[in-house]
Scaffold this active site. Sequence first.
Site, PDB file in Angstrom:
ATOM      1  CG  ASP A 119      -6.315  -0.470   6.448  1.00  0.00           C
ATOM      2  OD1 ASP A 119      -6.201  -1.682   6.671  1.00  0.00           O
ATOM      3  OD2 ASP A 119      -7.020  -0.016   5.525  1.00  0.00           O
ATOM      4  CD  GLU A 129      -8.188  -8.857   2.758  1.00  0.00           C
ATOM      5  OE1 GLU A 129      -9.086  -8.459   2.000  1.00  0.00           O
ATOM      6  OE2 GLU A 129      -8.112  -8.524   3.962  1.00  0.00           O
TER       7      GLU A 129
HETATM    8  C1  BGC Z   1      -7.511  -5.007   1.941  1.00  0.00           C
HETATM    9  C2  BGC Z   1      -7.000  -5.066   3.364  1.00  0.00           C
HETATM   10  C3  BGC Z   1      -7.374  -3.766   4.071  1.00  0.00           C
HETATM   11  C4  BGC Z   1      -8.860  -3.493   3.960  1.00  0.00           C
HETATM   12  C5  BGC Z   1      -9.264  -2.167   4.557  1.00  0.00           C
HETATM   13  C6  BGC Z   1      -8.996  -4.731   1.942  1.00  0.00           C
HETATM   14  O1  BGC Z   1      -9.468  -4.617   0.637  1.00  0.00           O
HETATM   15  O2  BGC Z   1      -7.266  -6.221   1.282  1.00  0.00           O
HETATM   16  O3  BGC Z   1      -5.605  -5.222   3.370  1.00  0.00           O
HETATM   17  O4  BGC Z   1      -6.994  -3.843   5.400  1.00  0.00           O
HETATM   18  O5  BGC Z   1      -9.224  -3.492   2.610  1.00  0.00           O
HETATM   19  O6  BGC Z   1      -8.625  -1.110   3.906  1.00  0.00           O
END
Ligand code: BGC
Length: 742
Positions: A332, A471
Amino acid sequence: MNCTNCLIEKKFDVNTMNKNASLMVVGNGYLGVRAAFEENYPEQTRGLYVAGIYNKAPGDASTEIVNLPDVCGMKIEIDGQAFNLFNGQTHSYRRELNLFTGECTRSIEWENEQGKRFSFVFSRFASKVTNHLIASKVTITCMNETAELTIHTGIDGQETNHGKQHTAEKDVRITDGDIMQGLYQTIESGHEIGMATRCTATSGDQDFYAGNRQLMARYKGTLTPGITYSVEKLSAVHTTLESEQPLVDSVAMIQSLAGVSYQTLRDQSAEKWQTVWASKAITLTSENPFDQLAIHFATYHLEIMTPFHDRRMSVAAKGLTGEGYKGHVFWDTELFIAPFHLYTDADNMKRLLTYRYMHLQGAFNKAKRNGYEGALFPWESAFTGEEETPEFAAINIKTGKRQPVASAAAEHHIVADIAFATVQYYLASQDHDFMKKEGLTLLKETSRFWISRTTERNGQLVINNVIGPDEYTEYIDNNAYTNYLAYYNVQQTLHYMEKYGDTDQELIKRGNDFLEKLYLPKPNDEQIIPQDDQFLSRPCIDLSKYKQSQGSQGILLDYSRHEVNEMQILKQADLVMLFYLMPNLFSEAVVKKNLCFYEQRTIHDSSLSKAIHAIVANRCGDKEAAYRFFQEACMIDLGGNPHSSDAGIHAASLGSLWLATIFGFAGISIAGEQLAIHPDLPAAWQAVRFPLQWHREQLVITLSHDKIVVSKTSATPMTIIIAGEACELVNLIEKKIPRGQV
Ligand code: BGC
């Protein structure tokens, strides 16, 4: 009149209490104070966090940001009864976070059960001048009958991270007759935190007492109609991260502020905020004033989430507003938050990259543990730079099983994301010194990782068993995003090695071999780029139900993670993220087709998704969809869901609102090594104006539907590409754009 620089809460509502405690945080990058109410309510989560103060609770695998002793709570008793908005009658209520001054104020008119009426004003801010200082004030005016008042406030060490106590109390006492002081130590990480606080009341008696992990002052006075009673409280926090004697420093700070009023300190802090806004604010003229509020809100949080003071720290996924994601740092930072800093004050992005550079050892360790070379940065990191991703996520309430988190094992794209950000930093800042040393080291070590991460398949190199940005698709082969970013990582490394005369022959040879043989997924006969080797062969399901409740991860209640993995379901932008970062990789027709294909399969359960879709849709000319995505992204924190931000704001999402405005609608990009502007504003926006730092020069850009104006104060000429045409900028360029051309 809509206020676009104030976040306003018009009524007291316990349902939104924890969300607004995150949204209305006051902070300065060193510390953040949740906007919990002064008075207590069951389920209210208070929070004071200092960047870098993490601790691992016994039995836990990873550290978490520590919720430190509270200095903002107050128990207010009127005629012996605790003031609380559940009782009596609230005649008026308004809480306002002024984003321009950093002050949060709550005004209430309230009548107790005996018919006595009072006006309360609670204010607080975290100083922008002196990072360590938190100031608060309460004024109470009795409006009809006399009443007896008692206020209890001090340092409350009973705060925990949802039941986990991370600090031991070491030394708690009164010094100088009226300064409450507390020294605490995190149990496993051993950081000391010294706190000191002093209250000044307009009149009445004061005494002190110690409770269980509490040191309290008690103020007693009589409220007489028309006469305002006030208590001002100044609190200081220092830690062993920056001070050898944190308690001594905190006490000294409070001593040095004897006789200085809340208002004076507030004015100084507000003045400092003004300089921030002057150099960072995006000013919009929009049919929807909410857009401006959302952008100001994002800018405010981008400012208070960033630890400008210390390069050993980076930005947590929730900033310093809550305990979500345990205060850990993800990709992020580099891809969603750092660009704001790069284009407003590049040194601040350098600090964030330096955090990665300083933590290379953790990345070497992780690579080695997993049988790879070079730097494998942790998916989640905190203070030490070691992998901090928890092994398991929340319990699946249907199966009772904890869901394993696979990101630490396979979400390797973060390595290339850091390399990508390093190159962007150089291109926009021209910081040769950094690039030659830290930047090139980051590039080389990340490249070594990728080279060792591949395996051979039919003469090609493939990257198997990864998780891309999406994810909901775990352990797949050749995630397009990952492969293209890894390619760019190695390609840029060779480029900068050559530029700086680095003759590491072995790396050059292996790098060239990697570039020659790496498999890069291409569009198939239907023009669809496979997200990974397996994706297109998986079944689709109707996602409408989940798209409606996006952000909630509701799908994981109906399906196991494994089942979700086996279907064409995306949590967030994946290929679309690639299109955003590399706009020229594929033709517009291919991007358009894939945007549509993949968006239909995307639930947007991650807050990192919507604004990225806005940018890509805008580039594809789908202005309506782009604006809709943007507006929906604004609602992630500011929308009606009463609990969306209970555990903290969504830092990357707020960063992406800035990205959508600047790289999306304003059309800022880097063409070769030059700055390019090709705006395409939403129909609802008449104009947008913003400062932009480019090659260390401060530009001001004003865009409307038919005009682009770029100005700067220095007289050094620079070439910028405006709507595709190279133009020389000395002090001012004004270009009319005939309708339909941008
Ligand atoms: C997202 C990731 C992100 C993380 C922290 C997760 O829900 O899939 O891409 O880095 O949250 O914000």
